[in-house]
Design a protein around this motif. Structure first.
Motif, PDB file in Angstrom:
ATOM      1  N   GLN A  37       0.837  -1.202   0.000  1.00  0.00           N
ATOM      2  CA  GLN A  37       0.000   0.000   0.000  1.00  0.00           C
ATOM      3  C   GLN A  37       0.869   1.248   0.000  1.00  0.00           C
ATOM      4  O   GLN A  37       2.000   1.243   0.498  1.00  0.00           O
ATOM      5  CB  GLN A  37      -0.916   0.017   1.222  1.00  0.00           C
ATOM      6  N   ALA A  38       0.321   2.326  -0.558  1.00  0.00           N
ATOM      7  CA  ALA A  38       0.998   3.615  -0.567  1.00  0.00           C
ATOM      8  C   ALA A  38       0.601   4.405   0.674  1.00  0.00           C
ATOM      9  O   ALA A  38      -0.579   4.435   1.050  1.00  0.00           O
ATOM     10  CB  ALA A  38       0.633   4.396  -1.817  1.00  0.00           C
ATOM     11  N   VAL A  39       1.596   5.013   1.317  1.00  0.00           N
ATOM     12  CA  VAL A  39       1.339   5.889   2.454  1.00  0.00           C
ATOM     13  C   VAL A  39       2.032   7.214   2.198  1.00  0.00           C
ATOM     14  O   VAL A  39       2.916   7.326   1.342  1.00  0.00           O
ATOM     15  CB  VAL A  39       1.837   5.275   3.780  1.00  0.00           C
ATOM     16  N   ALA A  40       1.638   8.240   2.947  1.00  0.00           N
ATOM     17  CA  ALA A  40       2.241   9.562   2.789  1.00  0.00           C
ATOM     18  C   ALA A  40       3.726   9.500   3.128  1.00  0.00           C
ATOM     19  O   ALA A  40       4.137   8.851   4.095  1.00  0.00           O
ATOM     20  CB  ALA A  40       1.532  10.576   3.684  1.00  0.00           C
ATOM     21  N   ALA A  41       4.533  10.153   2.324  1.00  0.00           N
ATOM     22  CA  ALA A  41       5.984  10.152   2.540  1.00  0.00           C
ATOM     23  C   ALA A  41       6.377  11.362   3.383  1.00  0.00           C
ATOM     24  O   ALA A  41       6.979  12.318   2.905  1.00  0.00           O
ATOM     25  CB  ALA A  41       6.707  10.169   1.198  1.00  0.00           C
ATOM     26  N   ASP A  42       6.018  11.330   4.653  1.00  0.00           N
ATOM     27  CA  ASP A  42       6.393  12.413   5.559  1.00  0.00           C
ATOM     28  C   ASP A  42       6.483  11.858   6.979  1.00  0.00           C
ATOM     29  O   ASP A  42       6.099  10.718   7.243  1.00  0.00           O
ATOM     30  CB  ASP A  42       5.387  13.569   5.489  1.00  0.00           C
ATOM     31  N   GLY A  43       7.010  12.639   7.847  1.00  0.00           N
ATOM     32  CA  GLY A  43       7.122  12.219   9.235  1.00  0.00           C
ATOM     33  C   GLY A  43       7.969  10.966   9.384  1.00  0.00           C
ATOM     34  O   GLY A  43       9.057  10.848   8.830  1.00  0.00           O
ATOM     35  N   ALA A  44       7.439   9.975  10.118  1.00  0.00           N
ATOM     36  CA  ALA A  44       8.196   8.755  10.421  1.00  0.00           C
ATOM     37  C   ALA A  44       8.452   7.914   9.182  1.00  0.00           C
ATOM     38  O   ALA A  44       9.369   7.085   9.163  1.00  0.00           O
ATOM     39  CB  ALA A  44       7.436   7.925  11.455  1.00  0.00           C
ATOM     40  N   ASP A  45       7.645   8.099   8.137  1.00  0.00           N
ATOM     41  CA  ASP A  45       7.821   7.278   6.942  1.00  0.00           C
ATOM     42  C   ASP A  45       8.939   7.776   6.041  1.00  0.00           C
ATOM     43  O   ASP A  45       9.328   7.096   5.093  1.00  0.00           O
ATOM     44  CB  ASP A  45       6.512   7.222   6.139  1.00  0.00           C
ATOM     45  N   GLY A  46       9.466   8.968   6.296  1.00  0.00           N
ATOM     46  CA  GLY A  46      10.611   9.456   5.552  1.00  0.00           C
ATOM     47  C   GLY A  46      10.278   9.881   4.135  1.00  0.00           C
ATOM     48  O   GLY A  46       9.113  10.051   3.771  1.00  0.00           O
ATOM     49  N   PRO A  47      11.314  10.080   3.296  1.00  0.00           N
ATOM     50  CA  PRO A  47      11.116  10.536   1.919  1.00  0.00           C
ATOM     51  C   PRO A  47      10.486   9.444   1.060  1.00  0.00           C
ATOM     52  O   PRO A  47      10.413   8.281   1.471  1.00  0.00           O
ATOM     53  CB  PRO A  47      12.547  10.853   1.457  1.00  0.00           C
ATOM     54  N   PRO A  48      10.028   9.802  -0.149  1.00  0.00           N
ATOM     55  CA  PRO A  48       9.434   8.785  -1.042  1.00  0.00           C
ATOM     56  C   PRO A  48      10.386   7.620  -1.280  1.00  0.00           C
ATOM     57  O   PRO A  48      11.602   7.796  -1.373  1.00  0.00           O
ATOM     58  CB  PRO A  48       9.178   9.569  -2.325  1.00  0.00           C
TER      59      PRO A  48
END
Length: 335
Positions: free
Chosen positions: A303-314
């Motif tokens: 699944q795709a998640v937003a690339a910000d915060g704890a998930d880091g860059p794309p």
């Protein structure tokens, strides 16, 4: 095919072109207003827009003569071009073929190449419009195919890489790792295959054949982004993630189920490595706005998640760790 000993030099350019074009004469000609024989072909365009892509294969870089026949090379180079069109939601309308080879190349190899191209083009219902031949000053052999196409019926807009959004699901149209597994078997000395599984893996590396209609199927189902898996799952999914500015989170269970299809030809660890990094697969990788939109027969991978915060860059993540595309997949100049 019997080798009569004739080389390209012995046959001459006119003879070579005559033999090559003869291999394509039974391909469909719908939409071809002027075919091979003039300075250029003339193709009718139904929808006012043309898809265009090109791929080049080079001996000892993209195939080895001791592993692959000329027919294999022809099928491979057509498949990889038509898969690029399918990844946009398109179908092929014509192929242009170029061969650069030393004068000493056996004429039967050139004939075999044309037979392979005709086989793959015929399966896809795509005509060969023409091309070019040239000589090389060394032993280098290069085959280049340019594929022209259009969006398939019912597809209004091309599916681009950058359309993925947070919440989309990631799915693949078929198995992964087969070509890489076949290459691993060849490098291990298994040129024939000890059983049916190994033979299928070897065949997919030498002459990949995929269901190109899955591209239009995915586009009509609402795919938000799509790419064909030519350089490995990690590398190609990273391209989608970066283009769309998201993080793609892979599901280990789904990956291990795909890897299980390569066992026992490969050990489990090697099978998972090929699923993640094996190139030249040419199945289609796409994102969809919901799991319910994924076409029948496709496998959901994450699944795709937003690339910000704890998930880091794309990028791409598995088990909480970012996967480096440089360590998996193929780069023509970096290996």
């Amino acid at each position: 095919m019997t080798d009569d000993g004739t080389t390209l030099a012995g046959r001459g350019e006119a003879g070579l072109l005559g033999d090559v074009l003869a291999a394509y004469r039974d391909l469909p000609t719908d939409g071809v207003l002027v075919g091979p024989g003039d300075d250029t072909a003339l193709l009718a365009v139904r929808r006012g827009a043309v898809l265009a892509t090109t791929d080049t294969v080079v001996r000892d870089r993209d195939w080895r003569d001791e592993w692959s026949s000329a027919q294999d090379v022809g099928i491979k180079v057509v498949t990889q071009n038509l898969a690029d069109l399918a990844a946009m939601g398109g179908r092929g309308t014509g192929l242009l073929v170029a061969l650069a080879a030393p004068p000493t190349l056996p004429m039967d190899w050139a004939r075999g190449l044309s037979e392979g191209i005709a086989t793959a083009a015929g399966m896809a219902g795509v005509p060969v419009l023409g091309g070019d031949v040239s000589s090389t000053a060394s032993d280098a052999v290069m085959v280049a195919v340019t594929a022209l196409g259009e969006l398939a019926d019912g597809v209004q807009e091309p599916v681009l890489r950058g359309g993925v959004r947070p919440g989309d699901v990631l799915a693949v149209s078929g198995p992964l790792g087969r070509s890489g597994a076949g290459l691993a078997l060849l490098e291990g000395g298994a040129s024939v295959g000890r059983d049916e599984q190994e033979r299928r893996l070897l065949d997919h590396h030498r002459r990949p054949v995929v269901d190109l209609e899955q591209g239009p199927v995915a586009a009509r189902a609402g795919a938000t982004a799509m790419i064909d898996v030519s350089d490995g799952l990690v590398r190609d999914s990273d391209r989608v993630a970066r283009a769309g500015g998201v993080t793609l989170v892979l599901d280990r269970g789904a990956l291990e189920r795909l890897a299980a299809q390569l066992v026992p030809a490969l050990p489990a660890s090697g099978a998972l490595r090929q699923v993640l990094a094996g190139g030249e697969e040419h199945e289609l990788l796409a994102t969809f706005p919901a799991a319910s939109a994924v076409p029948a027969g496709w496998t959901v991978l994450g699944q795709a998640v937003a690339a910000d915060g704890a998930d880091g860059p794309p990028g791409v993540r598995l088990d909480g760790s970012r996967l480096d595309p440089a360590t998996g997949g193929w780069d023509h100049f970096g290996g």
